[in-house]
Scaffold this motif. Structure first.
Motif, PDB file in Angstrom:
ATOM      1  N   SER A 176       0.820  -1.205   0.000  1.00 39.97           N
ATOM      2  CA  SER A 176       0.000   0.000   0.000  1.00 39.97           C
ATOM      3  C   SER A 176       0.856   1.257   0.000  1.00 39.97           C
ATOM      4  N   ALA A 177       1.882   1.268   0.843  1.00 41.59           N
ATOM      5  CA  ALA A 177       2.696   2.473   0.965  1.00 41.59           C
ATOM      6  C   ALA A 177       3.584   2.683  -0.263  1.00 41.59           C
ATOM      7  N   ARG A 178       4.003   1.607  -0.931  1.00 45.10           N
ATOM      8  CA  ARG A 178       4.788   1.773  -2.159  1.00 45.10           C
ATOM      9  C   ARG A 178       3.964   2.466  -3.241  1.00 45.10           C
ATOM     10  N   LEU A 179       2.668   2.179  -3.253  1.00 48.73           N
ATOM     11  CA  LEU A 179       1.797   2.880  -4.196  1.00 48.73           C
ATOM     12  C   LEU A 179       1.769   4.376  -3.899  1.00 48.73           C
ATOM     13  N   GLU A 180       1.910   4.718  -2.611  1.00 47.33           N
ATOM     14  CA  GLU A 180       1.875   6.121  -2.209  1.00 47.33           C
ATOM     15  C   GLU A 180       3.073   6.888  -2.747  1.00 47.33           C
ATOM     16  N   LEU A 181       4.139   6.190  -3.110  1.00 45.02           N
ATOM     17  CA  LEU A 181       5.353   6.848  -3.591  1.00 45.02           C
ATOM     18  C   LEU A 181       5.311   7.142  -5.085  1.00 45.02           C
ATOM     19  N   ASP A 182       4.198   6.826  -5.749  1.00 43.79           N
ATOM     20  CA  ASP A 182       4.017   7.173  -7.162  1.00 43.79           C
ATOM     21  C   ASP A 182       2.736   7.989  -7.265  1.00 43.79           C
ATOM     22  N   LEU A 183       2.865   9.286  -7.439  1.00 45.04           N
ATOM     23  CA  LEU A 183       1.699  10.170  -7.411  1.00 45.04           C
ATOM     24  C   LEU A 183       0.808  10.003  -8.643  1.00 45.04           C
ATOM     25  N   ARG A 184       1.313   9.355  -9.690  1.00 42.22           N
ATOM     26  CA  ARG A 184       0.445   9.050 -10.837  1.00 42.22           C
ATOM     27  C   ARG A 184      -0.626   8.040 -10.435  1.00 42.22           C
ATOM     28  N   LEU A 185      -0.268   7.119  -9.556  1.00 40.52           N
ATOM     29  CA  LEU A 185      -1.241   6.149  -9.069  1.00 40.52           C
ATOM     30  C   LEU A 185      -2.260   6.823  -8.145  1.00 40.52           C
ATOM     31  N   GLU A 186      -1.806   7.811  -7.386  1.00 35.57           N
ATOM     32  CA  GLU A 186      -2.751   8.571  -6.571  1.00 35.57           C
ATOM     33  C   GLU A 186      -3.741   9.311  -7.460  1.00 35.57           C
ATOM     34  N   ALA A 187      -3.255   9.883  -8.562  1.00 35.83           N
ATOM     35  CA  ALA A 187      -4.148  10.572  -9.497  1.00 35.83           C
ATOM     36  C   ALA A 187      -5.187   9.606 -10.059  1.00 35.83           C
ATOM     37  N   ALA A 188      -4.754   8.390 -10.377  1.00 32.93           N
ATOM     38  CA  ALA A 188      -5.691   7.387 -10.886  1.00 32.93           C
ATOM     39  C   ALA A 188      -6.716   7.016  -9.824  1.00 32.93           C
ATOM     40  N   ALA A 189      -6.277   6.938  -8.572  1.00 28.14           N
ATOM     41  CA  ALA A 189      -7.204   6.625  -7.475  1.00 28.14           C
ATOM     42  C   ALA A 189      -8.258   7.720  -7.329  1.00 28.14           C
ATOM     43  N   ILE A 190      -7.840   8.982  -7.464  1.00 29.32           N
ATOM     44  CA  ILE A 190      -8.794  10.097  -7.393  1.00 29.32           C
ATOM     45  C   ILE A 190      -9.829   9.959  -8.507  1.00 29.32           C
ATOM     46  N   SER A 191      -9.368   9.602  -9.698  1.00 29.28           N
ATOM     47  CA  SER A 191     -10.261   9.467 -10.846  1.00 29.28           C
ATOM     48  C   SER A 191     -11.300   8.366 -10.608  1.00 29.28           C
ATOM     49  N   GLU A 192     -10.846   7.197 -10.148  1.00 27.91           N
ATOM     50  CA  GLU A 192     -11.787   6.100  -9.896  1.00 27.91           C
ATOM     51  C   GLU A 192     -12.752   6.438  -8.760  1.00 27.91           C
ATOM     52  N   PHE A 193     -12.204   7.039  -7.717  1.00 29.30           N
ATOM     53  CA  PHE A 193     -13.020   7.403  -6.560  1.00 29.30           C
ATOM     54  C   PHE A 193     -14.103   8.402  -6.969  1.00 29.30           C
TER      55      PHE A 193
END
Length: 514
Positions: free
Chosen positions: A201-218
């Motif tokens: 989970s935390a490794r995903l936090e180190l790539d902000l492109r994945l956070e952007a994708a999470a915002i989009s899905e959410f």
């Protein structure tokens, strides 16, 4: 994993013990083994902590130890009912008021990450919020085709944060394996698997492109919901270590005085927060897993809750969502037998244990909670009782549910702070009940059928492959042992098509007799 990991672990243990981290634990609620461990750790506590009882430097110690320790401190900050109001207040600084990194580094970070697009971001402010992984600035985004400039939030990872994080995780893995080898009783808690889940989970936090994708899905999931909003992503200005979103304006959710001055109903806000979290987890299976107060704001005009920072997201499948809903509804309706049975169904409790005895243990936790407000419930006592029950019934940890459990602790803590008289069961019932009624209705049954058909279809598609693999294995065996009789290819094919026929019959039975 080497000596360096164990050395970091030993240093962390020493620092935490020295700064009084173990003094916040109420020993009387712990099992004997844990109680002895806490007493041993407190032997090296600073004398002034023992004399005054005041833990003053724990926040600085966690910050010094690394980002994963800070995350732990952020969770504790939401639970004054567990660690005490003074310590929780100190730890709240870890949520968004940490020391920012050198501002002279910011232009180069943006240029390297965004290239020429970095020029679109003007009027960059000083850091407005700084946490363990990243910090946030405001900026103006240059207008396109005659539009007006737009205020945005620019999030940047701290330089070198990845190496600090990996060092922390290495020591956590060392702790997990050390515990599993030397303390057999901890194996049921699966400490290494838990660390692996948090690591991913935390490794995903180190790539902000994945956070952007999470915002989009959410955003897609909540587009028709009320009372809960999130920012929008500017994809052209987002990279691995930079995330740009629309600017959100609101009152920090921990600023109760400002919320009161705005004329907002804190009881309603607490209910809205808790219900929306349950809706995201149970309905969507995709939820914000880092809802500490530093990531939550309130719109003073609409009263909507605004969430930011989607670096850590949780995801659970349909069976896990059903488990969560059944457990909550069981406590709401006092159906402790059903709560107990669901723990057996999902594998939390071994089949060698008694459902009736476990139901009795669950009742001993649930009954004292009913009809009581949040201020009348000692979460430290409840957690101590839960821990004792897990040991008594040899309960197994489900690592995939760790983020959900941690998130529920966070959200409940924030909601209880907003409304000390919060009745969790009454607030949860509309969301949980609605979802369960849907699951038990025609739509839920149709989804069950669809999932069964998908599973059957996947199995059917594998039949030709299994036949081919069987023929290859038999051909190899025939070449190796030519003197021994083998099954003829025709028989192999017949067996394969027999399997396909069985699947077809199962399909017909499912379709017409469901």
């Amino acid at each position: 994993m080497g000596l360096a990991d164990y050395a970091r672990l030993a240093r962390a243990g020493y620092v935490l013990a020295r700064e009084g981290a173990f003094s916040v634990v109420e020993e009387k609620h712990l099992p004997p083994g844990a109680r002895a461990g806490v007493r041993l750790a407190r032997l090296i506590e600073r004398p002034e902590i023992k004399r005054t009882g005041r833990v003053e430097r724990l926040t600085r110690a966690l910050n010094r130890l690394g980002p994963t320790y800070v995350k732990f401190g952020q969770t504790l900050a939401t639970r004054p009912d567990v660690v005490g109001a003074d310590i929780a207040g100190d730890l709240s600084a870890l949520q968004d008021r940490m020391t920012p990194f050198d501002p002279d580094l910011v232009p180069d970070i943006l240029r390297e990450a965004l290239g020429e697009r970095a020029d679109d971001l003007t009027a960059l402010s000083a850091p407005l919020a700084a946490a363990s992984i990243a910090q946030v600035h405001s900026a103006q985004l240059k207008p396109l085709r005659g539009a007006r400039a737009k205020k945005v939030a620019v999030k940047m990872l701290r330089p070198g944060i990845a190496s600090r994080f990996y060092a922390d995780i290495g020591s956590f893995y060392a702790a997990g394996r050390f515990a599993e080898r030397l303390l057999p009783a901890t194996r049921r808690l699966k400490p290494t698997d838990v660390v692996k889940t948090l690591d991913h989970s935390a490794r995903l936090e180190l790539d902000l492109r994945l956070e952007a994708a999470a915002i989009s899905e959410f955003a897609e999931n909540i587009k028709n919901d009320e009372g809960f909003v999130i920012p929008e992503v500017s994809w052209d200005h987002t990279a691995e270590n930079v995330l740009t979103t629309s600017w959100v304006e609101g009152i920090p959710i921990r600023n109760h005085a400002a919320i009161d001055r705005a004329g907002l109903d804190r009881r309603k806000l607490a209910a809205t927060l808790l219900q929306n979290f349950l809706r995201h987890a149970i309905r969507d299976g995709f939820f914000h897993a880092d809802m500490h107060p530093g990531n939550l704001f309130v719109d003073p005009r609409s009263g909507d809750i605004i969430a930011v920072d989607f670096g850590i997201m949780g995801r659970i499948n349909r069976s896990e969502r059903r488990f969560l809903a059944d457990i909550l509804y069981g406590f709401i309706t006092r159906d402790y037998r059903m709560v107990a049975q669901r723990h057996f169904d999902i594998g939390y409790v071994p089949e060698t244990q008694s459902v009736d005895d476990f139901s009795l243990a669950i009742r001993s936790i649930g009954e004292p909670l009913h009809g009581r407000t949040a201020t009348e419930i000692s979460m430290a006592r409840v957690l101590g009782q839960l821990f004792a029950i897990t040991e008594l019934f040899d309960m197994q940890t489900r690592p995939e549910l760790v983020l959900l459990q941690k998130s529920m602790v966070l959200v409940e803590g924030v909601a209880r702070a907003l409304d000390p008289d919060l009745d969790i069961w009454t607030v949860a019932e509309p969301v949980v009940g609605e979802w369960l009624r849907r699951e038990q209705g025609p739509l839920g049954k149709f989804e069950d059928l669809r999932e069964s058909l998908e599973t059957l279809g996947t199995a059917a598609r594998r039949v030709p492959l299994l036949i081919a693999e069987a023929e290859i294995v038999l051909a190899d065996e025939r070449a190796r042992k030519r003197t021994q009789p083998v099954l003829p290819p025709a028989l192999v094919q017949a067996i394969g098509w027999l399997g396909a026929g069985v699947l077809l019959l199962a399909f017909i039975r499912l379709l017409f007799f469901w």
